[in-house]
Design a protein around this motif. Sequence first.
Motif, PDB file in Angstrom:
ATOM      1  N   ARG A  51     -10.097   1.970  -2.577  1.00  0.00           N
ATOM      2  CA  ARG A  51      -9.940   1.182  -1.147  1.00  0.00           C
ATOM      3  C   ARG A  51     -11.127   1.724  -0.594  1.00  0.00           C
ATOM      4  O   ARG A  51     -11.445   2.372  -0.367  1.00  0.00           O
ATOM      5  CB  ARG A  51      -8.534   2.254  -0.500  1.00  0.00           C
ATOM      6  N   PHE A  54       0.906  -1.441  -0.335  1.00  0.00           N
ATOM      7  CA  PHE A  54      -0.099  -0.390  -0.165  1.00  0.00           C
ATOM      8  C   PHE A  54       0.800   1.035  -0.242  1.00  0.00           C
ATOM      9  O   PHE A  54       1.145   1.858   0.594  1.00  0.00           O
ATOM     10  CB  PHE A  54      -0.844   0.499   0.868  1.00  0.00           C
ATOM     11  N   LYS A  56      -6.840  -3.537  -7.420  1.00  0.00           N
ATOM     12  CA  LYS A  56      -5.937  -2.467  -6.679  1.00  0.00           C
ATOM     13  C   LYS A  56      -6.270  -0.864  -7.033  1.00  0.00           C
ATOM     14  O   LYS A  56      -5.622  -0.042  -6.859  1.00  0.00           O
ATOM     15  CB  LYS A  56      -4.663  -2.377  -7.206  1.00  0.00           C
ATOM     16  N   CYS A 110      -8.241  -3.425  -0.351  1.00  0.00           N
ATOM     17  CA  CYS A 110      -8.396  -3.021  -1.460  1.00  0.00           C
ATOM     18  C   CYS A 110     -10.087  -3.424  -2.473  1.00  0.00           C
ATOM     19  O   CYS A 110     -10.389  -4.292  -1.872  1.00  0.00           O
ATOM     20  CB  CYS A 110      -7.792  -3.377  -3.143  1.00  0.00           C
ATOM     21  N   THR A 152      -7.257   5.919  -4.148  1.00  0.00           N
ATOM     22  CA  THR A 152      -5.462   5.707  -3.785  1.00  0.00           C
ATOM     23  C   THR A 152      -5.711   7.126  -3.075  1.00  0.00           C
ATOM     24  O   THR A 152      -4.437   7.399  -1.980  1.00  0.00           O
ATOM     25  CB  THR A 152      -4.897   4.459  -4.383  1.00  0.00           C
ATOM     26  N   HIS A 204      -4.864  -7.119   3.360  1.00  0.00           N
ATOM     27  CA  HIS A 204      -4.813  -7.752   2.104  1.00  0.00           C
ATOM     28  C   HIS A 204      -6.363  -8.252   1.810  1.00  0.00           C
ATOM     29  O   HIS A 204      -7.007  -8.975   2.266  1.00  0.00           O
ATOM     30  CB  HIS A 204      -4.234  -8.997   1.411  1.00  0.00           C
TER      31      HIS A 204
END
Length: 240
Positions: free
Chosen positions: A231, A82, A228, A222, A198, A149
Amino acid sequence: MPAYKRKIYLKDETFDPIYKTVNSGFYFKSRVLPGLLLATGFLILGTQVVYPLVYFKTQDEISKPAASSVLGIASGFSDFEFSELNTSSEKNEGSADLPQFFYLTIPKLKIDKALVETNAPTLKPDTALGHYTGSGLPGEVGNTFIYGHSVLPWFYNPKNYKTIFSTLGDLSAGDILNIKYNDKELTYKVEGLEILPTDKVNPLAEYKPKYLNESTITLMTCWPAGTKAKRLIVKAVMVE
Protein backbone atom coordinates in the motif's frame (compact mmCIF):
# COMPACT_ATOMS: atom_id res chain seq x y z
CA MET A 1 41.36 -28.68 -82.17
CA PRO A 2 39.09 -30.39 -79.64
CA ALA A 3 35.40 -30.39 -80.39
CA TYR A 4 33.21 -27.95 -78.37
CA LYS A 5 31.01 -29.65 -75.81
CA ARG A 6 27.78 -28.01 -74.76
CA LYS A 7 27.44 -27.60 -70.99
CA ILE A 8 24.36 -29.03 -69.38
CA TYR A 9 22.95 -27.35 -66.20
CA LEU A 10 21.00 -29.51 -63.81
CA LYS A 11 18.38 -28.00 -61.52
CA ASP A 12 18.85 -28.86 -57.86
CA GLU A 13 15.33 -28.76 -56.46
CA THR A 14 16.63 -29.42 -52.94
CA PHE A 15 17.85 -25.86 -52.39
CA ASP A 16 16.05 -23.80 -55.01
CA PRO A 17 12.65 -22.67 -53.59
CA ILE A 18 11.41 -21.84 -57.10
CA TYR A 19 11.58 -25.47 -58.13
CA LYS A 20 10.90 -26.91 -54.72
CA THR A 21 7.97 -29.27 -54.70
CA VAL A 22 5.10 -27.63 -52.84
CA ASN A 23 3.33 -29.89 -50.40
CA SER A 24 0.75 -29.31 -47.67
CA GLY A 25 3.31 -29.30 -44.84
CA PHE A 26 5.51 -26.72 -46.50
CA TYR A 27 2.54 -24.52 -47.38
CA PHE A 28 1.22 -24.65 -43.79
CA LYS A 29 4.57 -23.67 -42.29
CA SER A 30 5.27 -20.89 -44.77
CA ARG A 31 1.80 -19.37 -45.16
CA VAL A 32 -0.84 -20.55 -42.70
CA LEU A 33 1.18 -20.68 -39.46
CA PRO A 34 2.62 -17.12 -39.72
CA GLY A 35 -0.87 -15.84 -40.50
CA LEU A 36 -2.33 -17.54 -37.43
CA LEU A 37 0.44 -16.17 -35.19
CA LEU A 38 -0.09 -12.67 -36.55
CA ALA A 39 -3.85 -12.86 -36.02
CA THR A 40 -3.34 -14.13 -32.45
CA GLY A 41 -0.97 -11.25 -31.74
CA PHE A 42 -3.51 -8.69 -32.95
CA LEU A 43 -6.23 -10.36 -30.86
CA ILE A 44 -4.13 -10.19 -27.69
CA LEU A 45 -3.11 -6.60 -28.40
CA GLY A 46 -6.71 -5.57 -28.97
CA THR A 47 -8.27 -7.30 -25.96
CA GLN A 48 -5.50 -6.80 -23.40
CA VAL A 49 -4.17 -3.35 -24.31
CA VAL A 50 -6.26 -1.33 -26.76
CA TYR A 51 -9.73 -2.13 -25.41
CA PRO A 52 -8.84 -1.61 -21.71
CA LEU A 53 -7.02 1.61 -22.59
CA VAL A 54 -10.02 2.99 -24.49
CA TYR A 55 -12.41 1.76 -21.79
CA PHE A 56 -10.60 3.42 -18.89
CA LYS A 57 -9.88 6.60 -20.82
CA THR A 58 -13.53 7.11 -21.75
CA GLN A 59 -15.28 6.12 -18.52
CA ASP A 60 -15.84 9.43 -16.72
CA GLU A 61 -17.48 8.86 -13.36
CA ILE A 62 -16.07 11.78 -11.41
CA SER A 63 -19.20 13.92 -11.38
CA LYS A 64 -21.67 11.54 -9.80
CA PRO A 65 -21.96 8.17 -8.08
CA ALA A 66 -22.59 5.34 -10.52
CA ALA A 67 -23.64 1.73 -10.35
CA SER A 68 -20.86 -0.56 -9.10
CA SER A 69 -18.96 -2.45 -11.78
CA VAL A 70 -15.77 -4.41 -12.36
CA LEU A 71 -12.68 -2.65 -11.02
CA GLY A 72 -10.54 -3.07 -14.09
CA ILE A 73 -10.26 -5.30 -17.12
CA ALA A 74 -6.53 -4.84 -17.52
CA SER A 75 -5.66 -5.07 -13.84
CA GLY A 76 -7.63 -8.23 -13.18
CA PHE A 77 -8.88 -6.81 -9.87
CA SER A 78 -12.44 -7.92 -10.35
CA ASP A 79 -14.51 -7.11 -7.26
CA PHE A 80 -11.41 -6.08 -5.28
CA GLU A 81 -11.75 -4.52 -1.85
CA PHE A 82 -9.31 -3.25 0.77
CA SER A 83 -10.15 -6.04 3.19
CA GLU A 84 -7.22 -5.19 5.48
CA LEU A 85 -9.09 -2.02 6.50
CA ASN A 86 -11.99 -3.98 7.99
CA THR A 87 -11.33 -2.92 11.59
CA SER A 88 -13.98 -0.34 12.45
CA SER A 89 -17.75 -0.35 12.76
CA GLU A 90 -18.22 2.98 14.53
CA LYS A 91 -19.11 6.05 12.53
CA ASN A 92 -17.48 9.38 13.20
CA GLU A 93 -20.49 11.60 13.71
CA GLY A 94 -18.35 14.75 13.96
CA SER A 95 -20.32 17.84 13.03
CA ALA A 96 -24.09 17.81 13.13
CA ASP A 97 -24.26 18.67 9.43
CA LEU A 98 -22.21 15.69 8.29
CA PRO A 99 -22.38 15.59 4.46
CA GLN A 100 -22.80 12.39 2.47
CA PHE A 101 -19.91 13.41 0.21
CA PHE A 102 -17.05 15.87 0.14
CA TYR A 103 -14.62 16.67 -2.68
CA LEU A 104 -10.91 16.08 -3.27
CA THR A 105 -8.83 17.98 -5.83
CA ILE A 106 -5.18 17.19 -6.62
CA PRO A 107 -4.00 19.70 -9.27
CA LYS A 108 -0.73 17.89 -10.02
CA LEU A 109 -2.58 14.67 -10.92
CA LYS A 110 -5.44 16.47 -12.73
CA ILE A 111 -7.95 15.11 -10.23
CA ASP A 112 -10.73 17.68 -9.98
CA LYS A 113 -13.49 17.56 -7.36
CA ALA A 114 -13.45 13.79 -6.95
CA LEU A 115 -16.28 12.52 -4.75
CA VAL A 116 -15.28 11.15 -1.36
CA GLU A 117 -18.04 9.25 0.44
CA THR A 118 -18.14 10.16 4.12
CA ASN A 119 -18.04 7.12 6.42
CA ALA A 120 -18.04 4.92 3.31
CA PRO A 121 -20.06 1.73 3.87
CA THR A 122 -17.86 -0.27 1.48
CA LEU A 123 -14.17 -1.06 1.14
CA LYS A 124 -14.63 -1.24 -2.65
CA PRO A 125 -14.45 2.41 -3.76
CA ASP A 126 -15.71 1.74 -7.29
CA THR A 127 -18.09 4.70 -7.53
CA ALA A 128 -16.40 7.24 -5.25
CA LEU A 129 -13.29 7.51 -3.12
CA GLY A 130 -13.82 6.15 0.37
CA HIS A 131 -13.49 8.05 3.64
CA TYR A 132 -12.71 5.42 6.24
CA THR A 133 -15.46 5.08 8.82
CA GLY A 134 -14.30 6.38 12.19
CA SER A 135 -11.33 8.38 10.91
CA GLY A 136 -11.19 12.16 11.26
CA LEU A 137 -13.18 14.65 9.23
CA PRO A 138 -11.63 17.34 7.00
CA GLY A 139 -10.80 20.58 8.77
CA GLU A 140 -11.08 19.04 12.22
CA VAL A 141 -8.25 17.96 14.52
CA GLY A 142 -7.20 14.44 13.61
CA ASN A 143 -6.45 12.38 10.51
CA THR A 144 -8.83 11.91 7.57
CA PHE A 145 -8.18 8.55 5.88
CA ILE A 146 -9.13 8.31 2.18
CA TYR A 147 -8.65 5.23 -0.01
CA GLY A 148 -9.05 4.60 -3.73
CA HIS A 149 -8.21 2.24 -6.59
CA SER A 150 -5.22 2.16 -8.91
CA VAL A 151 -4.33 0.16 -12.02
CA LEU A 152 -1.38 0.14 -14.41
CA PRO A 153 -0.42 3.80 -14.97
CA TRP A 154 -1.04 3.84 -18.74
CA PHE A 155 -4.72 3.08 -18.06
CA TYR A 156 -4.95 6.10 -15.75
CA ASN A 157 -8.01 8.29 -16.08
CA PRO A 158 -8.43 10.92 -13.33
CA LYS A 159 -12.19 10.87 -13.96
CA ASN A 160 -12.61 7.15 -13.38
CA TYR A 161 -12.80 5.87 -9.80
CA LYS A 162 -11.40 2.50 -10.85
CA THR A 163 -8.13 4.16 -11.89
CA ILE A 164 -8.15 7.49 -10.05
CA PHE A 165 -5.17 6.88 -7.72
CA SER A 166 -2.95 5.17 -10.33
CA THR A 167 -0.43 8.05 -10.33
CA LEU A 168 -0.55 8.83 -6.62
CA GLY A 169 3.13 7.91 -6.43
CA ASP A 170 3.96 10.98 -8.54
CA LEU A 171 3.20 13.24 -5.60
CA SER A 172 6.07 14.63 -3.56
CA ALA A 173 6.60 16.84 -0.53
CA GLY A 174 5.14 20.29 -1.08
CA ASP A 175 2.37 19.28 -3.49
CA ILE A 176 -1.09 20.64 -2.75
CA LEU A 177 -4.37 18.83 -2.03
CA ASN A 178 -7.65 20.74 -1.88
CA ILE A 179 -10.72 19.61 0.03
CA LYS A 180 -14.20 21.08 -0.23
CA TYR A 181 -16.13 20.08 2.87
CA ASN A 182 -19.48 21.64 3.82
CA ASP A 183 -18.74 24.63 1.55
CA LYS A 184 -15.37 25.15 3.24
CA GLU A 185 -12.29 25.25 1.02
CA LEU A 186 -9.40 23.53 2.81
CA THR A 187 -5.80 23.30 1.60
CA TYR A 188 -3.38 20.54 2.57
CA LYS A 189 0.32 20.20 1.75
CA VAL A 190 1.97 16.82 1.17
CA GLU A 191 4.71 16.08 3.70
CA GLY A 192 5.77 12.62 2.58
CA LEU A 193 5.03 9.21 1.08
CA GLU A 194 5.39 5.76 2.60
CA ILE A 195 5.06 2.19 1.34
CA LEU A 196 3.66 -0.36 3.80
CA PRO A 197 2.76 -4.06 3.83
CA THR A 198 -1.00 -4.53 3.86
CA ASP A 199 -0.99 -5.79 7.46
CA LYS A 200 0.79 -2.64 8.69
CA VAL A 201 -1.88 -0.18 7.54
CA ASN A 202 -3.93 1.32 10.37
CA PRO A 203 -6.64 3.65 9.02
CA LEU A 204 -7.44 4.94 12.50
CA ALA A 205 -3.87 5.85 13.41
CA GLU A 206 -3.15 9.54 13.94
CA TYR A 207 -0.59 11.00 11.57
CA LYS A 208 0.34 13.63 14.17
CA PRO A 209 -0.38 13.78 17.91
CA LYS A 210 -3.72 15.41 18.65
CA TYR A 211 -2.16 17.82 21.14
CA LEU A 212 -0.66 19.61 18.14
CA ASN A 213 -4.23 20.49 17.09
CA GLU A 214 -3.53 19.80 13.42
CA SER A 215 -5.79 18.49 10.69
CA THR A 216 -4.12 15.87 8.48
CA ILE A 217 -5.05 13.65 5.55
CA THR A 218 -3.82 10.20 4.55
CA LEU A 219 -4.40 8.93 1.01
CA MET A 220 -3.98 5.21 0.33
CA THR A 221 -3.94 2.95 -2.73
CA CYS A 222 -2.35 -0.29 -3.95
CA TRP A 223 1.36 -0.36 -4.74
CA PRO A 224 2.97 -0.87 -7.18
CA ALA A 225 0.09 0.49 -9.24
CA GLY A 226 -1.58 -2.40 -10.99
CA THR A 227 -0.76 -4.90 -8.23
CA LYS A 228 -2.14 -5.67 -4.78
CA ALA A 229 1.19 -6.39 -3.08
CA LYS A 230 1.58 -3.34 -0.81
CA ARG A 231 0.00 0.00 0.00
CA LEU A 232 1.17 3.49 -0.90
CA ILE A 233 0.48 6.07 1.80
CA VAL A 234 0.52 9.82 1.13
CA LYS A 235 0.49 12.10 4.19
CA ALA A 236 -0.53 15.75 4.13
CA VAL A 237 -1.20 18.46 6.71
CA MET A 238 -3.61 21.39 6.51
CA VAL A 239 -2.04 24.79 5.92
CA GLU A 240 -3.45 28.23 6.62
